[in-house]
Scaffold this active site. Sequence first.
Site, PDB file in Angstrom:
ATOM      1  N   SER A 100      36.648  43.238  39.857  1.00  0.00           N
ATOM      2  CA  SER A 100      36.481  43.801  41.205  1.00  0.00           C
ATOM      3  C   SER A 100      36.091  45.267  41.058  1.00  0.00           C
ATOM      4  CB  SER A 100      37.780  43.675  41.999  1.00  0.00           C
ATOM      5  OG  SER A 100      38.067  42.330  42.262  1.00  0.00           O
ATOM      6  N   LYS A 175      34.169  41.007  48.314  1.00  0.00           N
ATOM      7  CA  LYS A 175      35.498  41.184  47.720  1.00  0.00           C
ATOM      8  C   LYS A 175      36.193  42.404  48.319  1.00  0.00           C
ATOM      9  CE  LYS A 175      39.129  40.785  45.223  1.00  0.00           C
ATOM     10  NZ  LYS A 175      39.250  40.736  43.765  1.00  0.00           N
ATOM     11  N   LYS A 243      42.940  50.902  43.787  1.00  0.00           N
ATOM     12  CA  LYS A 243      41.544  51.062  43.371  1.00  0.00           C
ATOM     13  C   LYS A 243      40.604  50.354  44.346  1.00  0.00           C
ATOM     14  CE  LYS A 243      39.997  48.094  40.688  1.00  0.00           C
ATOM     15  NZ  LYS A 243      39.285  46.795  40.766  1.00  0.00           N
TER      16      LYS A 243
END
Length: 298
Positions: A100, A175, A243
């Site tokens: 990701s 995502k 993140k």
Amino acid sequence: MSTTPRKIAFIGLGIMGSPMAANLVKAGHTVTGYNRSRPAIDKLVAAGGKGAGSVAEAVADAEVVITMVPADPQVEEVILGEGGVLENVQPGTLVIDMSSITPQTSIKVATAAKEKGVRTLDAPVSGGEAGAIEAVLSIMVGGAADDFADAKPVLDAMGTTVIHVGPTGAGQTVKAANQLIVAVNIQVVAEAVVFLENAGVDLPAALDVLAGGLAGSTVLNRKKANMVNREFAPGFRIDLHHKDMGIVTAAARAVEAPLPIGSLAAQLVASARANGDGPLDHSALLRGVERLAGREVN
């Protein structure tokens, strides 16, 4: 059993990568794994895979290379760096990055790969550790339609929802939206837990009935036991979700999409990390709500 076994290199055998690689072995593929820590490699070998001592060794004769590493710097190091994937694969190899990361990094990787005649897909996943183990991940894929068609039998061994969502970088954009929804969902479930406990309700019973109605969600089903039992061993760490919230807030700003609730969720994830909860599962956002409620959190 896959109808067309492939030679697959799998780079990154962590919480998610390890069961994903094992499921590729179960599907009949020849899987050679590489990880910085040797025990993860040994685990794959015990599951019927092969081990490698370097990225170069892992990808040497691979038809498909899958990378599953924590963040953008690791993707760039493993794929673009010295001794990395692009230095050691043959033209025509399909590289599928399932990490990701930002859409920009996926585009950077694809551009560099194209110069060497290497095909790429960005294919991040959702479903957490349980989804990886059970091979029921949702996989959102960006890249060329022909490359997606080539990759789909491989991806089907790891997930049950495998969808091509657009060109390079689109998988990472979807995502990011996924991580936005998950963070907000976990936060409101955590708030509901503290509310129910303060009201003196039977918490497990309450969560069971909520899960059966419109309030039900995969997050509630997957994370309610963590919250009831205060067990936060990581399936997906708060550090990583922090993140990802940085990715989604930056990406949304770039396309002028407002995130009023998402921005607050990002701050709460950041607060959890600042309070030392970064290594815990993201269901530990509950601990932040408990702090706000004046509870002592150990």
